[in-house]
Design a protein around this motif. Structure first.
Motif, mmCIF file in Angstrom:
data_model
loop_
_atom_site.group_PDB
_atom_site.id
_atom_site.type_symbol
_atom_site.label_atom_id
_atom_site.label_comp_id
_atom_site.label_asym_id
_atom_site.label_seq_id
_atom_site.Cartn_x
_atom_site.Cartn_y
_atom_site.Cartn_z
ATOM 1 N N PRO A 1 -6.681 -13.529 -0.689
ATOM 2 C CA PRO A 1 -6.452 -13.947 0.620
ATOM 3 C C PRO A 1 -6.559 -12.857 1.636
ATOM 4 C CG PRO A 1 -4.230 -13.960 -0.662
ATOM 5 C CD PRO A 1 -5.462 -13.407 -1.597
ATOM 6 N N TYR A 2 -7.807 -12.176 1.581
ATOM 7 C CA TYR A 2 -8.114 -10.929 2.567
ATOM 8 C C TYR A 2 -8.167 -11.394 4.061
ATOM 9 C CZ TYR A 2 -12.871 -12.530 1.922
ATOM 10 O OH TYR A 2 -14.153 -13.145 1.836
ATOM 11 N N VAL A 3 -8.312 -12.652 4.176
ATOM 12 C CA VAL A 3 -8.411 -12.885 5.639
ATOM 13 C C VAL A 3 -6.995 -12.848 6.081
ATOM 14 C CG1 VAL A 3 -10.166 -14.919 5.358
ATOM 15 C CG2 VAL A 3 -7.831 -15.423 5.045
ATOM 16 N N HIS A 4 -6.048 -12.731 5.286
ATOM 17 C CA HIS A 4 -4.438 -12.424 5.967
ATOM 18 C C HIS A 4 -4.331 -11.025 5.765
ATOM 19 C CE1 HIS A 4 -3.584 -16.583 6.640
ATOM 20 N NE2 HIS A 4 -4.214 -17.068 5.284
ATOM 21 N N PHE A 5 -4.619 -10.408 4.673
ATOM 22 C CA PHE A 5 -4.377 -8.939 4.282
ATOM 23 C C PHE A 5 -5.133 -8.060 5.107
ATOM 24 C CE2 PHE A 5 -3.582 -10.329 -0.546
ATOM 25 C CZ PHE A 5 -2.400 -10.807 -0.057
ATOM 26 N N THR A 6 -6.062 -8.684 6.110
ATOM 27 C CA THR A 6 -6.859 -7.770 6.866
ATOM 28 C C THR A 6 -5.872 -7.534 7.985
ATOM 29 O OG1 THR A 6 -8.650 -7.823 8.366
ATOM 30 C CG2 THR A 6 -7.638 -9.830 8.278
ATOM 31 N N ARG A 7 -4.675 -8.152 8.252
ATOM 32 C CA ARG A 7 -3.695 -7.760 9.132
ATOM 33 C C ARG A 7 -2.999 -6.457 8.864
ATOM 34 N NH1 ARG A 7 -6.421 -10.517 12.176
ATOM 35 N NH2 ARG A 7 -6.174 -12.913 12.339
ATOM 36 N N VAL A 8 -2.997 -5.922 7.391
ATOM 37 C CA VAL A 8 -2.009 -4.937 7.114
ATOM 38 C C VAL A 8 -2.189 -3.669 7.771
ATOM 39 C CG1 VAL A 8 -1.320 -3.891 5.018
ATOM 40 C CG2 VAL A 8 -1.593 -6.475 5.083
ATOM 41 N N THR A 9 -1.422 -2.861 8.065
ATOM 42 C CA THR A 9 -1.380 -1.759 8.884
ATOM 43 C C THR A 9 -1.970 -0.554 7.993
ATOM 44 O OG1 THR A 9 0.657 -0.941 8.299
ATOM 45 C CG2 THR A 9 0.429 -2.158 10.564
ATOM 46 N N ASP A 10 -2.585 0.560 8.336
ATOM 47 C CA ASP A 10 -2.714 1.573 7.583
ATOM 48 C C ASP A 10 -1.939 2.211 6.685
ATOM 49 O OD1 ASP A 10 -5.570 1.557 8.591
ATOM 50 O OD2 ASP A 10 -5.296 3.172 10.019
ATOM 51 N N ASP A 11 -0.670 2.388 7.535
ATOM 52 C CA ASP A 11 0.500 2.926 6.479
ATOM 53 C C ASP A 11 0.807 2.144 5.436
ATOM 54 O OD1 ASP A 11 0.781 4.890 8.489
ATOM 55 O OD2 ASP A 11 2.582 4.312 9.260
ATOM 56 N N ASP A 12 0.854 0.676 5.643
ATOM 57 C CA ASP A 12 1.212 -0.119 4.613
ATOM 58 C C ASP A 12 0.233 -0.222 3.585
ATOM 59 O OD1 ASP A 12 3.844 -0.495 5.639
ATOM 60 O OD2 ASP A 12 3.174 -2.927 6.604
ATOM 61 N N ILE A 13 -1.283 -0.125 3.791
ATOM 62 C CA ILE A 13 -2.218 -0.113 2.816
ATOM 63 C C ILE A 13 -1.909 1.373 1.990
ATOM 64 C CG2 ILE A 13 -4.289 0.318 2.543
ATOM 65 C CD1 ILE A 13 -5.073 -1.939 4.547
ATOM 66 N N ALA A 14 -1.610 2.352 2.669
ATOM 67 C CA ALA A 14 -1.542 3.533 1.946
ATOM 68 C C ALA A 14 -0.178 3.448 0.942
ATOM 69 C CB ALA A 14 -1.400 4.618 2.767
ATOM 70 N N ALA A 15 0.702 2.711 1.360
ATOM 71 C CA ALA A 15 1.858 2.568 0.328
ATOM 72 C C ALA A 15 1.519 1.627 -0.704
ATOM 73 C CB ALA A 15 3.084 1.929 1.388
ATOM 74 N N LEU A 16 0.852 0.636 -0.338
ATOM 75 C CA LEU A 16 0.505 -0.453 -1.493
ATOM 76 C C LEU A 16 -0.368 0.251 -2.671
ATOM 77 C CD1 LEU A 16 -0.439 -3.854 0.283
ATOM 78 C CD2 LEU A 16 0.826 -3.533 -1.669
ATOM 79 N N TYR A 17 -1.439 0.990 -2.039
ATOM 80 C CA TYR A 17 -2.216 1.824 -2.821
ATOM 81 C C TYR A 17 -1.631 3.035 -3.579
ATOM 82 C CZ TYR A 17 -6.127 5.024 -4.073
ATOM 83 O OH TYR A 17 -7.018 5.712 -4.713
ATOM 84 N N ALA A 18 -0.898 3.423 -3.007
ATOM 85 C CA ALA A 18 0.280 4.497 -3.886
ATOM 86 C C ALA A 18 0.952 3.819 -5.009
ATOM 87 C CB ALA A 18 1.188 5.270 -2.955
ATOM 88 N N TYR A 19 1.531 2.705 -4.467
ATOM 89 C CA TYR A 19 2.197 2.011 -5.617
ATOM 90 C C TYR A 19 1.493 1.478 -6.794
ATOM 91 C CZ TYR A 19 4.911 -1.795 -7.724
ATOM 92 O OH TYR A 19 5.487 -2.684 -8.581
ATOM 93 N N LEU A 20 0.453 0.693 -6.615
ATOM 94 C CA LEU A 20 -0.558 0.447 -7.394
ATOM 95 C C LEU A 20 -1.333 1.299 -8.481
ATOM 96 C CD1 LEU A 20 -2.626 -2.496 -5.698
ATOM 97 C CD2 LEU A 20 -0.763 -3.007 -7.457
#
Ligand code: HEC
Ligand code: HEC
Ligand code: HEC
Length: 437
Positions: free
Chosen positions: A124-143
């Motif tokens: 669902p990237y049509v929705h995940f495109t809304r995610v902020t830079d900070d939140d993407i950084a946190a998700l990346y660090a977690y994964l």
């Protein structure tokens, strides 16, 4: 979808994609990392990433039945065939261990894999495109802090020409509105803004609760008007105040956080995992989502819901109405034998713990019997300590006719709504649609 619909849809994809080639189709590869980045030592960042992953249901879609968390391989059924989720553990060969944060962010925002190939919108990237830079950084660090698992994704089973990834360019051109949400039209509370960000973004609620067009995209004019997913109806989310008992902010919060709303029912089918993940996010986030959802409701109807129709006069034997009467009789017998221990008026389920009453249940009050049938066929699994939801499956113990009888009876007797048409046919059809055990 009908066969002609599918062919027309496929043809439209081809035309649009041809127009889009050169504009969108070829994306550059982003250089691979030799090894995953070092695991972050920022505990707050990792905790934030964990919460965001719960909000986005990443684990649910990226874990096969009995598979390792995040190692992919879950089959997703789409109108165009089966797509398997991929391995998003930091394994360098088969996961995203070689992905830089830039590559990860591009996948989330634009649906492009590290090597430049286009991802299917089942992600669902049509929705995940809304995610902020900070939140993407946190998700990346977690994964990147997960345990790497070696697990190649199974090959997709898609119909020609959709097995050709560059065609997704045409789809993106039509349906991907990339980037963060615009400012709202009028001033809104912080709570509302947070709720909108979560519902429209990571929560991707519209991906199930909005009807699909022939190309498998959400219909733009009908957000949250209700959808169909894995054989279940995802009810409209923009008419919650039109329910038999209008939903309140409090009930919505409780439903999303615990999977149970006292005057509506329990989350079942594809909604159950959503609520199981939302159980792990801060209550304030779930309350914010409820605030946003409540703001999209129509004014409650001034007049009370229609009163149930008067009972029809008794019909002479041998007529359809008499057949209905027999169905009701058989249904009552099945109800007493199979359901009353939990759903009868004096069952402990209602006298202890205040569980929802059948008469208020969304499934029994719905225009279509689909979810009630699914629930009786498949039940609701026993999940950890959440026994409050548990209902046994009846697919193996009740025949189609018995299920039709008992649902015809509960619909009229409990919900006091007009009978569903051809309920026996619906039970047989839905049983056939479901994956066979
Ligand atoms: C509705 C199911 C679903 C959900 C929810 C979901 N994904 Fe996915 N994701 C997929 C599918 C399916 C693919 C593979 C698409 C393809 O092969 O084109 C995918 C692909 C990806 C990819 C590209 C990986 C690769 O190897 O190409 C990344 C990164 C990713 N998802 C991250 C996430 C994250 C992070 C979340 C949670 C915020 C998430 N996904 C939630 C279904 C999902
Ligand atoms: C994977 C598909 C899917 C996703 C994603 C999803 N839902 Fe649902 N939802 C459903 C289905 C199916 C039902 C009906 C379940 C039932 O009858 O128990 C449902 C039921 C509901 C209901 C109860 C409605 C009623 O009238 O009884 C609410 C409220 C709800 N969802 C809110 C949400 C929110 C908010 C999100 C995003 C955080 C969300 N859903 C994401 C599939 C989904
Ligand atoms: C072991 C207890 C148990 C038995 C037996 C049982 N149920 Fe349920 N049922 C539940 C629970 C728990 C729920 C979820 C709470 C709720 O919605 O009332 C539920 C929910 C339902 C719902 C409402 C779904 C919703 O949330 O909107 C229907 C309809 C239903 N059951 C029908 C039946 C029928 C028909 C039978 C007999 C064939 C049956 N149940 C037998 C426990 C049971």
């Amino acid at each position: 979808m009908s066969r002609t619909g599918r062919i027309a849809g496929a043809a439209a994809v081809v035309v649009v994609a041809a127009a889009a080639v050169g504009y969108y189709a070829w994306q550059p590869a982003i250089a691979p990392l030799d090894s995953p980045p070092p695991i972050s030592e920022d505990r707050a960042l990792l905790a934030q990433g964990a919460r965001l992953a719960e909000l986005g249901d990443c684990m649910h879609c990226h874990t096969a039945q009995d598979g390792k968390p995040y190692a992919g391989g879950l089959p997703l059924n789409t109108p165009f065939g089966t797509i398997y989720s991929t391995n998003i553990t930091p394994d360098v060969d088969t996961g995203i261990g070689a992905w830089s944060q830039e590559a990860f962010a591009r996948a989330m925002r634009r649906g492009v894999a590290r090597d430049g190939s286009l991802l299917y919108p089942a992600f669902p990237y049509v929705h995940f495109t809304r995610v902020t830079d900070d939140d993407i950084a946190a998700l990346y660090a977690y994964l990147m802090a997960r345990r790497p698992v070696h697990a190649p994704a199974p090959a997709n089973e898609l119909t020609f020409p959709l097995n050709f990834r560059p065609l997704v360019a045409g789809w993106n051109l039509l349906f991907l509105d990339a980037g963060e949400l615009p400012a709202p039209a009028k001033a809104q509370s912080k709570d509302w803004l947070r709720g909108r960000y979560l519902v429209e973004g990571l929560g991707h609620c519209a991906s199930c609760h909005t009807p699909m067009n022939a190309l498998g995209a959400e219909k733009s004019g009908q957000p949250y008007a209700g959808g169909l997913i894995d054989g279940w109806e995802a009810p409209p989310l923009n008419a919650l105040t039109r329910a038999r008992r209008p939903w309140t902010h409090e009930q919505l919060t409780s439903y999303l956080h615990t999977g149970l709303a006292t005057e509506h029912g329990a989350a079942a089918g594809p909604m159950l995992p959503v609520t199981q993940h939302l159980a792990n996010v801060p209550l304030s986030d779930v309350q914010a989502m409820a605030t946003y959802l409540m703001s999209m409701q129509p004014e409650p109807q001034a007049s009370p819901p229609p009163t149930p129709p008067a009972a029809p006069p008794p019909a002479p034997p041998g007529t359809p109405a008499a057949d209905d009467a027999q169905r009701m009789e058989r249904g009552a017998a099945t109800f007493n034998a199979s359901c009353a221990s939990c759903h009868g008026a004096s069952a402990p389920m209602h006298t202890v713990g205040g569980r929802p009453l059948l008469e208020l249940s969304t499934a029994l009050n719905a225009d279509s019997p689909r979810n009630a049938i699914q629930l009786v066929l498949s039940g609701n699994p026993w999940t950890g300590s959440a026994s409050a939801h548990y209902m046994p499956p009846f697919a193996a113990t009740l025949t189609d006719e018995q299920i039709a009888d008992v649902l015809a009876y509960t619909r009229v007797q409990y919900a006091q709504r007009p009978a569903w048409k051809n309920i026996a046919g619906s039970v047989a059809a839905i049983r056939k649609e479901n994956p066979q055990p």
